[in-house]
Design an enzyme around this catalytic site. Structure first.
Site, short mmCIF file in Angstrom:
data_model
loop_
_atom_site.label_atom_id
_atom_site.label_comp_id
_atom_site.label_asym_id
_atom_site.label_seq_id
_atom_site.Cartn_x
_atom_site.Cartn_y
_atom_site.Cartn_z
N CYS A 2 0.87 -0.79 0.18
CA CYS A 2 0.09 -0.39 -0.15
C CYS A 2 1.39 1.48 -0.17
O CYS A 2 1.18 1.72 1.36
CB CYS A 2 -1.48 0.38 1.05
SG CYS A 2 -2.00 0.95 1.20
N GLU A 102 -4.21 1.06 -6.28
CA GLU A 102 -3.14 0.65 -6.44
C GLU A 102 -3.03 0.70 -7.79
O GLU A 102 -3.66 1.12 -8.72
CB GLU A 102 -3.90 -1.60 -6.41
CG GLU A 102 -3.11 -1.47 -5.00
CD GLU A 102 -1.98 -1.39 -3.98
OE1 GLU A 102 -1.26 -1.58 -4.65
OE2 GLU A 102 -2.01 -2.01 -2.84
#
Length: 219
Positions: A2, A102
């Site tokens: 992340c 992402e």
């Protein structure tokens, strides 16, 4: 992994993170990035928002550049690494967010996606924090890392890892001083993919200096 997320100044929902943000967050972070000072809720002060730097600086580091600051910690190995195991026992935090980003690899290049809850409520990532003393200045640096786990069915086509998202009930357990390590580790699992959604966003998100609401728009 992340490496970017968002947290808005007008939180939604009934999570602990949402309630505290509503009182404390003045500016939205549309493109939260490592090294920035961002809101967290720690187990030591569970009823207030604090602002820590994203990227864990361990207390034992000799100087600010002695180790690479960890923006993520793998849930599967927390109990094996001494530095993380100690923090798991004593320094846990909630990292408020309303979505994360992402990048999906394609033949045309990497495509950024925003991933969030279907109801778009504010939630918390599971995090660990630490404090580091700069002996040359006496300044204490507070930092944190976001715990990641394997991707759920929604995220998997985009990336093989995702941050651990805590339900409102799990938020309370994560901050509870009486939970055992085994019980804490059991919370670190992929979030229900059926309760989430994802959509492609502008490449504006690729540059951390772009902190604008247009980043959240669907392509």
């Amino acid at each position: 992994m992340c490496g970017r997320y968002s947290v808005l100044a007008k939180p939604k929902g009934n999570s602990k993170a949402a309630k505290l943000l509503a009182k404390s967050l003045k500016d939205s972070h549309y493109n939260a990035a490592p090294s920035q000072n961002l809101p967290v809720v720690t187990n030591e002060q569970p009823d207030v928002i604090q602002f820590f730097s994203w990227g864990l600086q361990p207390f034992w580091a000799k100087d600010a550049k002695a180790v690479k600051r960890a923006i993520n910690a793998r849930a599967e190995t927390l109990g094996e690494k001494p530095s993380f195991r100690k923090l798991l026992d004593s320094k846990r935090c909630l990292v408020p967010a309303d979505g994360f980003f992402e990048w999906q690899k394609t033949e045309q290049g990497k495509v950024p996606y925003r991933i969030l809850l279907k109801d778009e409520d504010t939630f918390s990532f599971a995090g660990l924090w630490d404090e580091w003393l700069d002996k040359s200045t006496g300044e204490i640096l507070h930092t944190y890392t976001i715990i990641t786990t394997e991707a759920n069915d929604l995220v998997k086509p985009i990336h093989d890892r995702m941050p651990v998202i805590l339900s409102p009930e799990a938020e309370e357990l994560w901050l509870d001083a009486h939970e055992s390590q085994e019980e804490l580790l059991s919370l670190l699992k992929p979030y229900d993919s059926k309760a989430m959604k994802a959509y492609p966003v502008s490449p504006l998100v690729n540059a951390a200096q772009n902190n604008v609401p247009e980043i959240l728009n669907s392509l």
